[in-house]
Design an enzyme around this catalytic site. Structure first.
Site, PDB file in Angstrom:
ATOM      1  N   LYS A 264      12.614 -18.900  26.002  1.00  0.00           N
ATOM      2  CA  LYS A 264      14.003 -18.516  26.194  1.00  0.00           C
ATOM      3  C   LYS A 264      14.982 -19.592  25.748  1.00  0.00           C
ATOM      4  O   LYS A 264      16.168 -19.348  25.653  1.00  0.00           O
ATOM      5  CB  LYS A 264      14.262 -18.074  27.636  1.00  0.00           C
ATOM      6  CG  LYS A 264      14.060 -19.112  28.698  1.00  0.00           C
ATOM      7  CD  LYS A 264      14.410 -18.491  30.048  1.00  0.00           C
ATOM      8  CE  LYS A 264      14.032 -19.433  31.152  1.00  0.00           C
ATOM      9  NZ  LYS A 264      13.832 -18.804  32.424  1.00  0.00           N
ATOM     10  N   ARG A 265      14.459 -20.758  25.446  1.00  0.00           N
ATOM     11  CA  ARG A 265      15.347 -21.787  24.916  1.00  0.00           C
ATOM     12  C   ARG A 265      15.769 -21.437  23.492  1.00  0.00           C
ATOM     13  O   ARG A 265      16.833 -21.786  23.039  1.00  0.00           O
ATOM     14  CB  ARG A 265      14.662 -23.148  24.929  1.00  0.00           C
ATOM     15  CG  ARG A 265      14.876 -23.909  26.243  1.00  0.00           C
ATOM     16  CD  ARG A 265      14.126 -25.217  26.258  1.00  0.00           C
ATOM     17  NE  ARG A 265      12.680 -25.018  26.160  1.00  0.00           N
ATOM     18  CZ  ARG A 265      11.946 -25.299  25.107  1.00  0.00           C
ATOM     19  NH1 ARG A 265      12.497 -25.844  24.048  1.00  0.00           N
ATOM     20  NH2 ARG A 265      10.648 -25.067  25.107  1.00  0.00           N
TER      21      ARG A 265
END
Ligand code: GLU
Length: 526
Positions: free
Chosen positions: A253-254
């Site tokens: 999700k980064r």
């Protein structure tokens, strides 16, 4: 033998695209073989537990249309389906291994373990538990445990040799036993580890095919040793390729939006997301790119999964979504899904035919439901706001607008061809480029220049509304293009939002969800 598959998410955050991906393949595999698809919640990691995550993950599966046959919600013969409610089962199984001498209670404190690690590091030895607790006599283990001394239960594993399992897609996978260092089965907080709970549940729930992400490959040898310790048959193991970020690292999700809820809120369609995910590492035998879960099920062959890391390409997902919005879903279906979003904006959607016309003309211009709704304002708002580009066009189009107003008001055949012919004839008479006339007209009708074809707009809005808007634009021009009265706009916006809020309260919000029944069929006589 009945095929049983499962998805076993941990409730640690937003519903993840990887869970949807693996869930899809488990679902399709079970359906293909007439088997069952189980949803089991692996909630034994109390540190990472997030309240509410379970409901959202389950809700994601409903939204995707991948309903499990057994789950904490629907129940089933192998329940409970939340691991936190099965603690007694894991305790009993740990006891069984302890009694059989396949496991032991180890009493090292966190500090001792840390000191051991530091020693190993200093001496350049491989890091990991060194089996120092193995030799404590069973009676002594039992006594200290009964006295309340904190401990973990560890599986006894061989120091020498290696452990091999067969992965259906990868063939034999071998790990040296020196890398498996008496793994913990029960933690000191009384909760089982992933390994124990996962294996016990897969066995008790009759799971025949463990289809999961590649990241679990290295855990599987531990699981195999556990199956052996219990004397159980192995399921078939199938490790799917990991979804990857565009830079080919593991999807995270980064670097990427991994939340299915987020895609849902942005107006992505479940059909499009599933079709996109289905193409990650799998393909239809005939190479067709667009297909639904039913078609996938009919043709599904797990051996066609390819292991090259599929990249989660957002552009591609958007293009899939656009394809579903524009071509694949019937117009009525798109309207049905856009309607709650439009109503949330305070737009009156009670005229079904009007709604269908609006969706019809906007859907080629949007890639998501939200984009569609964002563009729809001028079809529903009482008063138009003229954006910068529209103002420019209006400023140069006064005469044309006056003429068109007159032409339109006396137009006898008010249908697409009638309007189109009128506009063409007029432009020809004026001997000016089309845009000179049509752009100010578009601006007058919509308040913007980014809008569909003018003939479409006039026909959808109708003669009266079109004339009204042209008239308003002319008044606006006459008044010397003053800025919109900010107070009036503010009040109007407030009233609209209040009405929307009222509407919202009386409705269960379902962003882009497939309508319960195919009630949309046959609406509007088009
Ligand atoms: N709880 C694990 C997860 O979160 C399950 C892995 C497995 O399928 O065995 O993905």
């Amino acid at each position: 033998m009945e095929v049983v598959t499962r998805i076993a998410p941990s409730p640690t955050g937003d519903p993840h695209v990887g869970t949807a991906y693996i869930g899809l393949f488990n679902y399709v595999f079970a359906r293909r073989h007439g088997g069952r698809f189980i949803f089991r919640l692996e909630d034994t990691d109390r540190q990472r537990y997030q309240a509410g995550a379970e409901a959202r993950i389950l809700e994601m599966f409903v939204w995707l249309g991948l309903q499990p046959d057994e789950s904490p919600e629907v129940g089933g013969p192998s329940g409970p389906y939340r691991q936190s409610e099965r603690l007694a089962v894991y305790h009993a199984h740990a006891e069984e291994l302890l009694a059989a001498g396949r496991a032991y209670r180890a009493f090292e404190t966190a500090e001792e373990i840390e000191a051991m690690r530091l020693d190993q590091k200093r001496l350049g030895k491989p890091i990991g538990y060194d089996g120092r607790g193995r030799d404590l006599p069973q009676a002594e283990q039992a006594r200290r445990h009964a006295a309340g001394e904190p401990n973990v239960v560890r599986l006894i594993t061989a120091d020498e040799g290696s452990t091999t399992f067969r992965d259906r897609l990868r063939g034999d996978v071998t790990i040296p036993n020196s890398e498996i260092r008496d793994p913990v089965l029960m933690k000191s907080d009384g909760y089982p580890t992933y390994h124990l709970a996962n294996v016990v549940d897969d066995h008790l729930m009759g799971v025949t095919h463990v289809i999961r992400a590649e990241e679990w490959v290295t855990s599987t040898p531990i699981h195999v040793l556990l199956y052996q310790a219990f004397g159980w048959d192995l399921p078939e193991f199938i490790h799917m390729p990991l979804l990857r970020n565009p830079d080919r690292s593991k999807v995270s999700k980064r670097k990427l939006d991994t939340s299915v809820d987020s895609y849902r809120q942005q107006g992505f369609l479940p059909e499009a997301l599933l079709n996109f995910l289905a193409n990650m590492g799998w393909s239809m035998p005939d190479g067709r790119e667009y297909f639904g879960v039913k078609d996938m099920t009919a043709e599904f062959d797990i051996d066609r999964v390819s292991l090259g890391g599929p990249v989660f390409d957002l552009k591609k997902l958007r293009s899939f979504n656009a394809k579903y919005l524009r071509d694949i879903l019937p117009l009525e279906e798109v309207a049905e899904r856009a309607k709650p979003l439009l109503e949330d904006e305070g737009y009156d959607c009670s005229d079904e035919d009007y709604l269908l016309d609006v969706i019809d003309v906007l859907r080629p211009r949007a890639e998501t439901l939200v984009e569609l709704v964002d563009q729809a304002g001028y079809f529903f708002r009482e008063t138009l706001r003229y954006d910068e580009s529209a103002r420019k066009q209006l400023a140069s189009g006064q005469t044309f607008l006056q003429d068109i107003e007159r032409e339109l008001s006396i137009l006898e055949f008010f249908d697409y061809d009638g309007v189109d012919d009128m506009l063409r004839d007029y432009v020809q008479e004026q001997a000016v480029p089309m845009g000179k006339v049509l752009m100010p007209l578009r601006a007058a009708l919509t308040g913007t220049t980014n809008a569909p074809g003018v003939t479409d707009l006039i026909v959808i809005l109708g003669k009266r509304e079109s004339l009204k808007r042209i008239g308003q634009a002319l008044t606006f021009i006459d008044a010397g293009l003053p800025d919109d009265d900010p107070q009036r706009l503010l009040e109007e916006e407030k009233a609209r939002k209040a009405a929307a809020e009222e509407a919202r309260k009386s409705r269960v919000k379902s962003v882009g969800a497939p309508p319960e029944a195919a009630a949309a069929g046959g609406k509007g006589s088009r």
